[in-house]
Design an enzyme around this catalytic site. Structure first.
Site, PDB file in Angstrom:
ATOM      1  N   ASP A 266      17.605   9.182  23.488  1.00  0.00           N
ATOM      2  CA  ASP A 266      16.840   9.487  24.389  1.00  0.00           C
ATOM      3  C   ASP A 266      17.219   8.349  25.713  1.00  0.00           C
ATOM      4  O   ASP A 266      18.611   8.040  25.709  1.00  0.00           O
ATOM      5  CB  ASP A 266      15.377   9.895  23.789  1.00  0.00           C
ATOM      6  CG  ASP A 266      15.022  10.777  25.040  1.00  0.00           C
ATOM      7  OD1 ASP A 266      14.644  10.758  26.409  1.00  0.00           O
ATOM      8  OD2 ASP A 266      15.019  11.728  24.405  1.00  0.00           O
TER       9      ASP A 266
ATOM     10  N   PRO B  76      -0.586   2.389  22.865  1.00  0.00           N
ATOM     11  CA  PRO B  76      -1.468   2.164  21.938  1.00  0.00           C
ATOM     12  C   PRO B  76      -1.004   3.072  21.220  1.00  0.00           C
ATOM     13  O   PRO B  76      -1.150   2.445  19.940  1.00  0.00           O
ATOM     14  CB  PRO B  76      -2.719   2.440  22.197  1.00  0.00           C
ATOM     15  CG  PRO B  76      -3.125   2.122  24.098  1.00  0.00           C
ATOM     16  CD  PRO B  76      -1.860   2.166  24.670  1.00  0.00           C
TER      17      PRO B  76
ATOM     18  N   ASP C  76      20.888   0.314  24.121  1.00  0.00           N
ATOM     19  CA  ASP C  76      20.671   0.691  25.574  1.00  0.00           C
ATOM     20  C   ASP C  76      22.308   1.024  25.407  1.00  0.00           C
ATOM     21  O   ASP C  76      23.167  -0.090  25.601  1.00  0.00           O
ATOM     22  CB  ASP C  76      19.747  -0.118  26.824  1.00  0.00           C
ATOM     23  CG  ASP C  76      20.019   0.308  27.608  1.00  0.00           C
ATOM     24  OD1 ASP C  76      21.085   0.975  28.195  1.00  0.00           O
ATOM     25  OD2 ASP C  76      19.134   0.890  28.628  1.00  0.00           O
TER      26      ASP C  76
ATOM     27  N   HIS D   4      10.542  10.627  29.139  1.00  0.00           N
ATOM     28  CA  HIS D   4      10.978  11.788  28.417  1.00  0.00           C
ATOM     29  C   HIS D   4      11.100  11.221  27.157  1.00  0.00           C
ATOM     30  O   HIS D   4      10.599  11.155  25.933  1.00  0.00           O
ATOM     31  CB  HIS D   4      11.644  11.691  28.802  1.00  0.00           C
ATOM     32  CG  HIS D   4      12.643  13.342  27.839  1.00  0.00           C
ATOM     33  ND1 HIS D   4      13.351  12.922  27.064  1.00  0.00           N
ATOM     34  CD2 HIS D   4      12.048  14.499  28.515  1.00  0.00           C
ATOM     35  CE1 HIS D   4      13.423  14.618  26.861  1.00  0.00           C
ATOM     36  NE2 HIS D   4      13.006  15.120  27.180  1.00  0.00           N
TER      37      HIS D   4
ATOM     38  N   ASN E  93      17.649  24.246  26.872  1.00  0.00           N
ATOM     39  CA  ASN E  93      16.329  24.722  28.110  1.00  0.00           C
ATOM     40  C   ASN E  93      17.799  25.501  28.796  1.00  0.00           C
ATOM     41  O   ASN E  93      18.711  25.182  29.700  1.00  0.00           O
ATOM     42  CB  ASN E  93      16.193  24.593  28.689  1.00  0.00           C
ATOM     43  CG  ASN E  93      15.404  23.573  27.929  1.00  0.00           C
ATOM     44  OD1 ASN E  93      14.441  23.818  26.798  1.00  0.00           O
ATOM     45  ND2 ASN E  93      14.974  22.228  27.887  1.00  0.00           N
TER      46      ASN E  93
ATOM     47  N   ASP F 222      18.083  27.414  14.128  1.00  0.00           N
ATOM     48  CA  ASP F 222      17.374  27.201  12.394  1.00  0.00           C
ATOM     49  C   ASP F 222      16.177  27.378  12.640  1.00  0.00           C
ATOM     50  O   ASP F 222      15.463  28.057  11.996  1.00  0.00           O
ATOM     51  CB  ASP F 222      17.608  25.657  12.098  1.00  0.00           C
ATOM     52  CG  ASP F 222      18.870  25.775  12.150  1.00  0.00           C
ATOM     53  OD1 ASP F 222      19.925  26.203  11.439  1.00  0.00           O
ATOM     54  OD2 ASP F 222      19.753  24.206  12.505  1.00  0.00           O
TER      55      ASP F 222
ATOM     56  N   SER G  71      13.311  19.617  24.151  1.00  0.00           N
ATOM     57  CA  SER G  71      13.510  18.409  23.603  1.00  0.00           C
ATOM     58  C   SER G  71      12.058  18.305  22.842  1.00  0.00           C
ATOM     59  O   SER G  71      12.442  17.515  21.740  1.00  0.00           O
ATOM     60  CB  SER G  71      13.485  17.830  24.925  1.00  0.00           C
ATOM     61  OG  SER G  71      14.263  17.968  25.852  1.00  0.00           O
TER      62      SER G  71
END
Length: 385
Positions: free
Chosen positions: A60, A68, A79, A95, A190, A231, A258
């Site tokens: 992502d 926390p 990365d 995100h 989307n 699914d 997402s």
């Protein structure tokens, strides 16, 4: 990033951002348990497992370990998009951190919020600099590299809350993960305004669990892409989750597939924790067979229905002779590995029935014996006339 929930009026806690990673700080925790958690009720499954010994790769925008909810939950990752020194633990967009919180957020922070599998861990893999759509031709290759690398890091589930275009290398990377026994969950995609439903990748590849979004009433979210490859479904509207820039929370009123994918990845983590021997196909089979089915059993908007974590862990999947059309996976689907429990239950019930009949038959014999004080009786002798 969407605006904060209007009802959150208390000033946010001071942001404590990760070094050199100024992610969004967010606002205070929600005052009550979010609707998605009330709907799915993952705590009902925690008597069986909380996701122990399972790692979910979140490919992502990165995942911050400072919140926390995620302290101690986030491993060092990688990365693939410009910040290699941060090891995937920097989220400038927010995100990936929300997605990780939905999957494996802790349940001991005092906030009415947790992940679906709070004992699972997260492997953060950054491939997205932000949440904007992009036509970068290199993105499918980056995602493919991320999938392969994640598969080799001893993960049990890969969450892909993103979409891109079809690419042979991406398809091969998905096959590589599935072949290594890794469950792959992806957002169904989307719609944009005036956009027709088009297959989203990697969700549309065979073997990937493609997830659509539902609202509070269990209806299909209008922005969620429909297709025969869908699914299963999960909450995808009015979402809230941890912010990467400290202790705050971010709201996503528009939601999206997402976040729906993240809820299903959490349920998959619970199944893998309880039954690590299951194949990806068997995990998908169990998730879809135990979902809260739409009336017709299956449709392009919700797939086999809304994920149900408790039923996914506890249902004894036997054979039904009259399933509704589309409710069951097609012939040739993997045999459910927990089906033996139904057979054992039937044998035990049969033995109990036999024992009950024997006790009933013995009752008059015992009564007669008591009347005679257990002395033997005499056979009546016949007298000839």
């Amino acid at each position: 990033m969407a605006a904060l929930l209007a009802s959150l009026v208390v000033p946010p806690a001071p942001a404590v951002a990760a070094p050199n990673c100024p992610g969004p700080a967010g606002g205070v925790a929600p005052a009550e348990t979010p609707w998605a958690l009330r709907r799915l009720d993952p705590a009902s499954a925690w008597r069986i497992t909380r996701g122990e010994r399972v790692t979910v790769a979140v490919i992502d925008s990165g995942v911050s370990p400072t919140h926390p909810l995620l302290k101690g939950q986030v491993r060092e990752g990688r990365d693939f998009n410009g910040l290699p020194s941060m090891q995937g633990r920097c989220d400038l967009a927010g995100h990936g951190t929300i997605v990780a919180g939905i999957i494996a957020g802790r349940d001991d922070t005092g906030a009415p919020y947790s992940g679906i599998a709070p004992a699972a861990r997260i492997l953060p893999v950054r491939v997205l600099p932000d949440t904007q759509r992009t036509n970068d031709p290199g993105l499918p290759l980056q995602i493919a590299d991320a999938i392969r690398w994640s598969t080799d890091q001893d993960v049990q589930v890969i969450n892909l809350s993103l979409v891109t275009v079809d690419h042979p290398e991406l398809a091969r990377a998905v096959d590589y993960a599935l072949g290594k026994g890794v469950v792959v969950v992806a957002a169904a995609g989307n719609r944009q305004q005036e956009q027709q439903d088009l297959p989203a990748y990697p969700a549309a590849y065979p073997g990937v669990i493609a997830v659509a979004g539902v609202d509070r009433e269990g209806g299909h979210v209008g922005s969620s892409v429909s297709g025969n490859y869908v699914d299963i479904a999960a909450p995808g509207l009015d979402i809230v989750g941890p912010a990467p820039g400290g202790q705050g929370y971010l709201a996503e009123p528009q939601g999206g597939t997402s976040f729906a994918a993240a809820y299903v990845s959490g349920a998959a983590a619970l199944i893998r924790a309880a039954r690590p021997d299951l194949t990806p196909e068997q995990v998908a089979y169990r998730l879809t067979r135990t979902a809260d089915n739409p009336p017709e059993g299956h449709n392009p908007e919700l797939g086999y229905g809304v994920v149900n974590p408790y039923r996914a862990l506890t249902s004894l999947l036997g054979t039904r002779t009259d399933p509704p059309v589309g409710a069951m996976p097609p012939p040739g689907a993997a045999e459910d590995p927990l089906g033996w429990q139904r057979t054992v239950a039937l044998w035990v019930a049969g033995a109990a029935a036999v024992l009950a009949l024997a006790l009933l038959a013995a009752r008059p014999i015992v009564a007669l014996g008591r009347r005679r004080k257990w002395r033997p009786g005499r056979r009546a002798e016949t007298v000839d006339a």
